[in-house]
Design a protein around this motif. Structure first.
Motif, short mmCIF file in Angstrom:
data_model
loop_
_atom_site.label_atom_id
_atom_site.label_comp_id
_atom_site.label_asym_id
_atom_site.label_seq_id
_atom_site.Cartn_x
_atom_site.Cartn_y
_atom_site.Cartn_z
N SER B 3 8.60 3.20 8.65
CA SER B 3 7.99 1.92 8.29
C SER B 3 6.64 2.10 7.61
O SER B 3 6.07 3.19 7.66
CB SER B 3 7.80 1.08 9.54
N TRP B 4 6.12 1.03 7.04
CA TRP B 4 4.85 1.10 6.32
C TRP B 4 3.72 1.57 7.22
O TRP B 4 2.79 2.23 6.75
CB TRP B 4 4.50 -0.26 5.70
N SER B 17 -2.95 -2.89 5.48
CA SER B 17 -1.71 -3.21 4.75
C SER B 17 -1.97 -4.23 3.66
O SER B 17 -2.99 -4.93 3.64
CB SER B 17 -0.66 -3.76 5.72
N SER B 104 9.93 -2.84 4.48
CA SER B 104 8.83 -3.27 3.60
C SER B 104 9.22 -4.53 2.83
O SER B 104 8.36 -5.30 2.42
CB SER B 104 8.45 -2.15 2.63
N LEU B 121 3.28 -3.45 2.30
CA LEU B 121 3.11 -2.00 2.13
C LEU B 121 1.86 -1.55 2.87
O LEU B 121 0.92 -2.32 3.03
CB LEU B 121 2.96 -1.66 0.64
#
Lengths: 165, 335
Positions: B3-4, B17, B104, B121
């Motif tokens: 994951s981001w 983020s 995302s 992101l």
């Protein structure tokens, strides 16, 4: 810190509203916050805030005949109550009622962003149909730009004359 | 695929983020609040088809998920991972999402608007996130008839989203700017140009973990490019300011704060989520200042330590039990 409203209880709720860059701040106790409609801090508070803004605009139109949106059946009172518009067509049906509110929120009612199916982020002139022109006319009148509105009015006239020929 | 929040990202010492959200609606049917169950199911399938039958890489990389098939714990854990909104999670209506493997990209169908495209992101990646969102927007527009008006732009259920339907936001970690008491002054000045700053976690005047979200408020009368450019400039200024203030800190005091946080996390036996978030915030600061050396990623731990994320991993837990599992998890990760 004491509540701005009642001046008795401790302020536990800090309200900061930014509408079009105008910042207002209040420190309220929980009882006064609830009275002012800031009681719940779910994301529902935005809808409540909106409907309270609609409220004073909607009140002017109250009592007049209830027009219903042909697609979703919503009345302007429904929209004012929930702060939510019924469907895309409501924007056409209730354009003049919504306009003052939209201006308050955004400061303008002229989209300058992306136009679907065009070069990204670029401006593209819209086709001059009578319907589009009428919307533009409404906008100009409500912005009190009467000279520009007159030009559009003449264009509509010409289009309609053509249509009748 | 991770994951981001589990990867190293550009400027993630400060920018946690980047998120882009586009609100889109179809013409000819009511907005979600007034939709029937049948109309909802029909909409879900339409959007699903638009993606799966498109001749693009998205057809393979995105998965359609009927939310009624997802267990409630995972639904709430999706909120904690910022994939869906709390409102969407709380609704009983026929909902569906379209999700990428790394999470995302998510498209909520039938939330406040018919379609909410979201790209999230890690770090500071505004252009890239918008590029992906725009590609999806164009793809969906090819088969769905989006409601659009020349003056009002994309038509949305809530008039505050009219125009571009774009909400661009960055989540920033600003512990030093916060402690200097400057956040409210910054909020005032960005407010004047149509942006808001708010605490990412916690409510009212006391945000948790020094995380702040900056996003555009105005969507009508401003182009996507302008909104993104302005957000970029604001973010760059905030990054410079935070980095500058960090340089001026008393090193010994800073080391003390960071190592105390590390000490608690390495030794605690019971840990509330609020305490965890505030301590991890200091660990994050310690790592970016070169004080704490660890492979652990504070933001990943912060998300994994949320209540439903813990229950997703360890099964149904009472709040007191969660605090124990959370403490165990942090000791393990920071040992």
């Amino acid at each position: 810190m004491l509540c701005d409203k009642c001046g008795k209880n401790n302020a536990t709720t800090h309200i900061k509203q930014i509408i079009n860059g105008v910042v207002t701040e209040h420190d309220l106790c929980s009882a006064c916050a609830a009275k002012e409609g800031f009681g719940k801090f779910s994301n529902g508070s935005l809808a409540e805030m909106l409907s309270s803004m609609f409220g004073d605009i909607g009140a002017v139109g109250a009592g007049t005949k209830a027009v219903r949106c042909p697609v979703c059946g919503a009345t302007f009172a429904d929209i004012a109550e929930t702060g939510k518009v019924g469907c895309a067509d409501c924007y056409r049906t209730f354009y003049s009622e919504l306009l003052p509110y939209l201006k308050r929120v955004h400061g303008t009612v002229k989209h300058t962003g992306k136009i679907p199916n065009s070069t990204p982020l670029a401006e593209k002139p819209q086709e001059e149909t009578a319907e589009n022109l009428r919307m533009e006319l409404n906008r100009l009148v409500s912005e009190e730009k009467f000279e520009e509105a007159a030009v559009i009015r003449d264009k509509i006239k010409k289009l309609e004359e053509k249509g009748n020929e | 695929m991770s994951s981001w929040y589990a990867e190293k990202s550009p400027q993630d010492d400060i920018v946690v983020s980047t998120r882009i959200r586009l609100a889109r609606n179809l013409s000819g049917i009511p907005f979600p609040a007034r939709m029937t169950a049948e109309q909802r199911k029909d909409l879900n399938l339409k959007v699903k088809k638009a993606i799966t039958e498109s001749n693009t890489p998205f057809a393979k990389s995105l998965n359609y998920i009927d939310m009624s098939d997802v267990p409630q714990t995972e639904v709430m854990a999706m909120v904690e991972r910022h994939i869906i909104s709390p409102e969407f999670a709380g609704s009983n209506a026929e909902r569906a999402i379209i999700l990428s493997a790394d999470e995302s990209i998510s498209i909520m169908i039938g939330e406040e608007d018919h379609i909410r495209i979201q790209v999230i992101l890690g770090g500071f990646q505004l252009e890239k996130a918008y590029e992906i969102a725009e590609a999806l927007d164009n793809l969906l527009y090819n088969s769905l008839n989006f409601a659009f008006d020349r003056n009002l732009g994309f038509l949305t259920e809530c008039p505050t989203n009219l125009g571009t339907g774009l909400r661009a936001s960055v989540m920033l970690h600003l512990p030093v700017t916060e402690s200097s008491g400057e956040i409210s002054r910054i909020a005032d000045s960005v407010g004047k140009i149509g942006f808001t700053v708010r605490g990412m976690y916690g409510e009212g005047s006391k945000p948790i973990a020094s995380m702040y979200q900056v996003s555009n408020q105005i969507t009508l009368g401003i182009s996507e490019k302008n909104a993104l450019d302005n957000l970029k400039i604001i973010t760059e200024q905030l990054i410079d300011k935070e980095r500058g203030s960090r340089e001026g800190l008393n090193r010994v005091k800073l080391e003390d704060t960071c190592f105390r946080a590390l000490g608690i996390l390495q030794n605690c036996r019971v840990l509330s989520s609020e305490e965890m978030m505030n301590l991890l915030s200091r660990i994050k600061l310690g790592i970016s200042m070169g004080i704490i050396k660890t492979e652990a990623m504070p933001i990943k731990l912060l998300i994994e330590g949320q209540p439903y994320m813990l229950m997703k991993k360890y099964g149904q837990l009472e709040p007191e039990e969660r605090d124990i599992y959370r403490a165990n998890r942090m000791r393990e990760a920071l040992a």
